[in-house]
Design a protein around this motif. Structure first.
Motif, PDB file in Angstrom:
ATOM      1  N   ASN A  39      -0.222   7.585   0.127  1.00 15.63           N
ATOM      2  CA  ASN A  39      -1.164   8.064  -0.596  1.00 15.63           C
ATOM      3  C   ASN A  39      -2.630   7.450  -0.308  1.00 15.63           C
ATOM      4  OD1 ASN A  39       0.224  10.594  -0.987  1.00 15.63           O
ATOM      5  ND2 ASN A  39       0.341  10.300  -3.015  1.00 15.63           N
TER       6      ASN A  39
ATOM      7  N   THR B 224       9.537   3.815   3.790  1.00 25.45           N
ATOM      8  CA  THR B 224       9.802   3.263   2.506  1.00 25.45           C
ATOM      9  C   THR B 224      10.251   4.280   1.393  1.00 25.45           C
ATOM     10  OG1 THR B 224       7.399   4.005   2.093  1.00 25.45           O
ATOM     11  CG2 THR B 224       7.706   1.572   2.685  1.00 25.45           C
TER      12      THR B 224
ATOM     13  N   TYR C 243       0.907  -1.309  -0.061  1.00 22.37           N
ATOM     14  CA  TYR C 243      -0.003  -0.124   0.086  1.00 22.37           C
ATOM     15  C   TYR C 243       0.849   1.320   0.089  1.00 22.37           C
ATOM     16  CZ  TYR C 243      -3.838  -3.195   1.418  1.00 22.37           C
ATOM     17  OH  TYR C 243      -5.046  -4.060   1.368  1.00 22.37           O
ATOM     18  N   SER C 244       0.578   2.202  -0.546  1.00 20.84           N
ATOM     19  CA  SER C 244       1.298   3.414  -0.765  1.00 20.84           C
ATOM     20  C   SER C 244       0.656   4.600   0.255  1.00 20.84           C
ATOM     21  CB  SER C 244       1.107   4.238  -2.155  1.00 20.84           C
ATOM     22  OG  SER C 244      -0.188   4.484  -2.101  1.00 20.84           O
TER      23      SER C 244
ATOM     24  N   ALA D  45       5.562   6.395   4.756  1.00 27.51           N
ATOM     25  CA  ALA D  45       6.415   7.136   3.530  1.00 27.51           C
ATOM     26  C   ALA D  45       7.863   7.210   3.876  1.00 27.51           C
ATOM     27  CB  ALA D  45       5.461   8.708   3.548  1.00 27.51           C
TER      28      ALA D  45
ATOM     29  N   ASP E 154       0.435   6.566   7.835  1.00 30.22           N
ATOM     30  CA  ASP E 154       0.872   7.153   6.446  1.00 30.22           C
ATOM     31  C   ASP E 154       2.033   7.861   6.416  1.00 30.22           C
ATOM     32  OD1 ASP E 154       0.167   9.880   7.312  1.00 30.22           O
ATOM     33  OD2 ASP E 154      -1.348  10.001   5.862  1.00 30.22           O
TER      34      ASP E 154
ATOM     35  N   THR F 152       9.292   6.911   0.229  1.00 30.63           N
ATOM     36  CA  THR F 152       7.956   7.091  -0.855  1.00 30.63           C
ATOM     37  C   THR F 152       7.307   8.661  -0.735  1.00 30.63           C
ATOM     38  OG1 THR F 152       6.610   5.928   0.373  1.00 30.63           O
ATOM     39  CG2 THR F 152       7.773   4.756  -1.544  1.00 30.63           C
ATOM     40  N   SER F 153       7.876   9.315   0.338  1.00 30.35           N
ATOM     41  CA  SER F 153       7.197  10.740   0.421  1.00 30.35           C
ATOM     42  C   SER F 153       7.562  11.684  -0.689  1.00 30.35           C
ATOM     43  CB  SER F 153       7.964  11.364   1.818  1.00 30.35           C
ATOM     44  OG  SER F 153       9.317  11.472   1.560  1.00 30.35           O
ATOM     45  N   THR F 154       6.850  12.361  -1.067  1.00 24.17           N
ATOM     46  CA  THR F 154       6.639  13.385  -2.112  1.00 24.17           C
ATOM     47  C   THR F 154       6.123  14.688  -1.518  1.00 24.17           C
ATOM     48  OG1 THR F 154       4.653  12.567  -2.999  1.00 24.17           O
ATOM     49  CG2 THR F 154       6.561  11.368  -3.908  1.00 24.17           C
TER      50      THR F 154
ATOM     51  N   GLY G 160       2.473  14.412  -1.946  1.00 17.28           N
ATOM     52  CA  GLY G 160       1.981  13.773  -1.053  1.00 17.28           C
ATOM     53  C   GLY G 160       1.767  14.505   0.455  1.00 17.28           C
TER      54      GLY G 160
END
Length: 414
Positions: free
Chosen positions: A212, A258, A209-210, A255, A251, A260-262, A265
Motif C-alpha cells: 500500500n 510477501t 515497505y508495504s 503483495a 506493488d 500481504t495482499s488484502t 489493498g
C-alpha cells in the motif's frame, strides 16, 4: 473438494460437534524469503486459506476433525496450500534429487483425518516413501493436487514445491517473483518491467515497505503526471507516468511474494488503475490546446477535441465490453483464445497508449501521438466488438466457451 462441515468450522459460530480443520507445521525453518521465514510464510498461507488453527511443531496434534500437515523445510506455492486444504485424504509428494544423482519420492505434506495424523506425520518426517503405502492414502504430485491453470493470474503454470535446503535462496526468490506475474498482460509489463521490478521488489521487501505504501507513491505520480501533461511538459509527465506504471507492477508483486495482499489493498490498487487513464488523456489534450500548451498546427488542432472524445469514451466502452464478456460468458475476453491473449499485449489500454504518446513526443509531435491513440482505440474496439459477436454466435450454436488456458480447454484441444 473439502466437505461443507470442514469449511463451516472455519467460520465464526460453527457447531463444535462438526469436524474441524487444523494445520500443523512439522519442523522449523529459518530460511528467509522476501523478509519472511519459511515457518512464518506457511502460517500466513494457512490463515489466507481459511485455516485459523495453525500449530507449530511440538504442539499436540488435533484429536478430532481433519489435519493438514506440512514440512517446514519446503516452500509451497500459496495456491497449492489452498488446494491441499480443499483435498482431504491425500499425501503430497515430490521427486527430490539424491546424493547419488538419482531421485526419490519424498512426502512433504498431507491432508488427513486426526485419527491418522500421528502415523502420517511420522512418514512426513522420514521423507522418502519408497514403495510404502501410508495409512491407505493416495500419494499425489503437485500437478495432481493443484490446478495448472492459475485463474487469478490468467496463466498456465504447474504449482511448485521447492526444497529450501537444495536450492539457493536467490534462485527460489526468482522463481517466486516470476510465479507472481500475470500471464496475460501488456507488452511493457510482460517484457520490459520484470528485471528491474525484481530488484526494486527485493529492496522494498528488505526495507519493510508495504504494498500500500508503494501504491500511495503511484497515486502521487498519477497526479504529478496529470499536472505536467496539462502544462505541456510532456517529457517530464511521461517520466512520472512510466514510473507510476512501473510501481504498479512492483506493488502487486510485493503483495504476492510477501502474502500481504488484502481486499482493501486490491480496491486501492485496481481503483487507481481503473480511474486515472481518462484524466491523463484530458490533461494531455489540455496541454496541447490550453494556454500553457504546445504550439501545434492550426489545421491539425481541429481534430484534437474529437480525438479526446474518442479516447475517453472509447476507454469507458472498452472496459464495459470486457465486463460484458465476463457477464455473458464467465471468462475474461483476453483469456478466451490465444489471439485474444496476444492482442492484450498491445490493445488500447494505458501502457500501449503511453508508448504511442512517448514515440510521438520523442519525435517532437505529441499531437500526432495523441491522434494515434485515438485511431488505435477505434481499432481495438472494433476487434473486441467482433470477438464478442463471434462468442455470442458460438454460444448460440451450442458451444460452451472456455479459456484456452484452462485445464478443460486444454484437454478438449489436445
Amino acid at each position: 473438494m473439502r466437505s461443507q462441515n470442514s469449511k463451516s468450522n472455519i467460520e465464526a459460530g460453527a457447531n463444535p460437534a462438526e469436524p474441524k480443520l487444523a494445520a500443523t507445521i512439522l519442523g522449523d525453518c529459518t530460511v528467509s524469503l522476501w523478509g519472511l521465514t519459511a515457518t512464518e510464510r506457511l502460517k500466513r498461507s494457512f490463515v489466507r486459506a481459511g485455516v485459523a488453527d495453525c500449530r507449530s511443531d511440538g504442539d499436540p496434534l488435533p484429536q478430532s476433525g481433519e489435519v493438514v500437515l506440512v514440512r517446514a523445510d519446503y516452500l509451497f506455492e500459496e495456491r497449492l496450500i489452498r488446494d491441499l486444504v480443499a483435498r482431504p485424504g491425500v499425501i503430497l509428494a515430490i521427486d527430490r534429487r539424491t546424493e547419488t544423482g538419482g531421485s526419490a519420492r519424498v512426502a512433504v505434506a498431507a491432508h488427513v483425518d486426526a485419527a491418522r495424523a500421528e502415523q502420517v506425520a511420522a512418514a512426513l518426517r522420514d521423507g522418502p516413501l519408497g514403495g510404502q503405502n501410508v495409512a491407505g492414502l493416495a500419494v499425489l504430485g503437485p500437478d495432481e493436487v493443484g490446478s495448472a491453470y492459475n485463474h487469478a493470474l490468467r496463466k498456465r503454470s504447474s504449482p511448485y514445491v521447492l526444497s529450501l535446503t537444495d536450492e539457493p535462496r536467490a534462485a527460489i526468490e526468482h522463481r517466486m517473483f516470476h510465479g507472481a506475474y500475470k500471464g496475460v498482460t501488456d507488452f511493457v509489463t510482460k517484457w520490459l518491467w520484470p528485471a528491474p521490478a525484481l530488484v526494486v521488489t527485493r529492496l522494498a521487501a528488505k526495507l519493510g515497505y508495504s504494498p500500500n505504501f508503494i501504491t500511495a507513491i503511484s497515486l502521487f505520480l498519477v497526479f504529478a503526471a496529470m499536472g505536467l501533461f496539462a502544462q505541456g511538459e510532456f517529457l517530464a509527465g511521461l517520466v512520472s507516468a512510466w514510473l507510476m506504471t512501473f510501481l504498479d507492477t512492483v506493488d502487486g508483486k510485493l503483495a504476492r511474494v510477501t502474502l500481504t495482499s488484502t481486499p482493501m489493498g486490491n480496491v486501492f490498487d485496481h481503483g487507481i488503475d481503473l480511474i486515472h487513464p481518462p484524466f491523463w488523456y484530458v490533461a494531455w489534450w489540455y496541454g496541447l490546446v490550453g494556454p500553457l500548451g504546445s504550439t501545434i498546427d492550426g489545421e491539425l488542432a481541429a481534430y484534437l477535441a474529437p480525438a479526446l472524445w474518442i479516447i475517453v469514451v472509447g476507454y469507458v466502452v472498452g472496459r464495459l465490453m470486457e465486463g460484458l464478456f465476463i457477464w455473458l460468458f464467465r471468462i475474461e475476453i483476453h483469456a478466451w483464445r490465444p489471439i485474444d491473449s496476444a492482442f492484450r499485449l498491445f490493445t488500447a489500454r494505458r501502457n500501449p497508449n503511453l508508448a504511442l504518446l512517448t514515440v510521438g513526443t520523442l519525435c517532437g509531435r505529441p499531437d500526432l501521438g495523441f491522434l494515434a491513440v485515438a485511431v488505435w482505440t477505434v481499432l481495438s474496439l472494433l476487434f473486441h466488438g467482433v470477438r464478442i459477436c463471434q462468442a455470442a454466435w458460438l454460444r448460440r450454436s451450442g458451444v460452451t466457451l472456455q479459456s484456452w488456458l484452462s485445464e478443460a480447454d486444454r484437454r478438449k484441444t489436445a
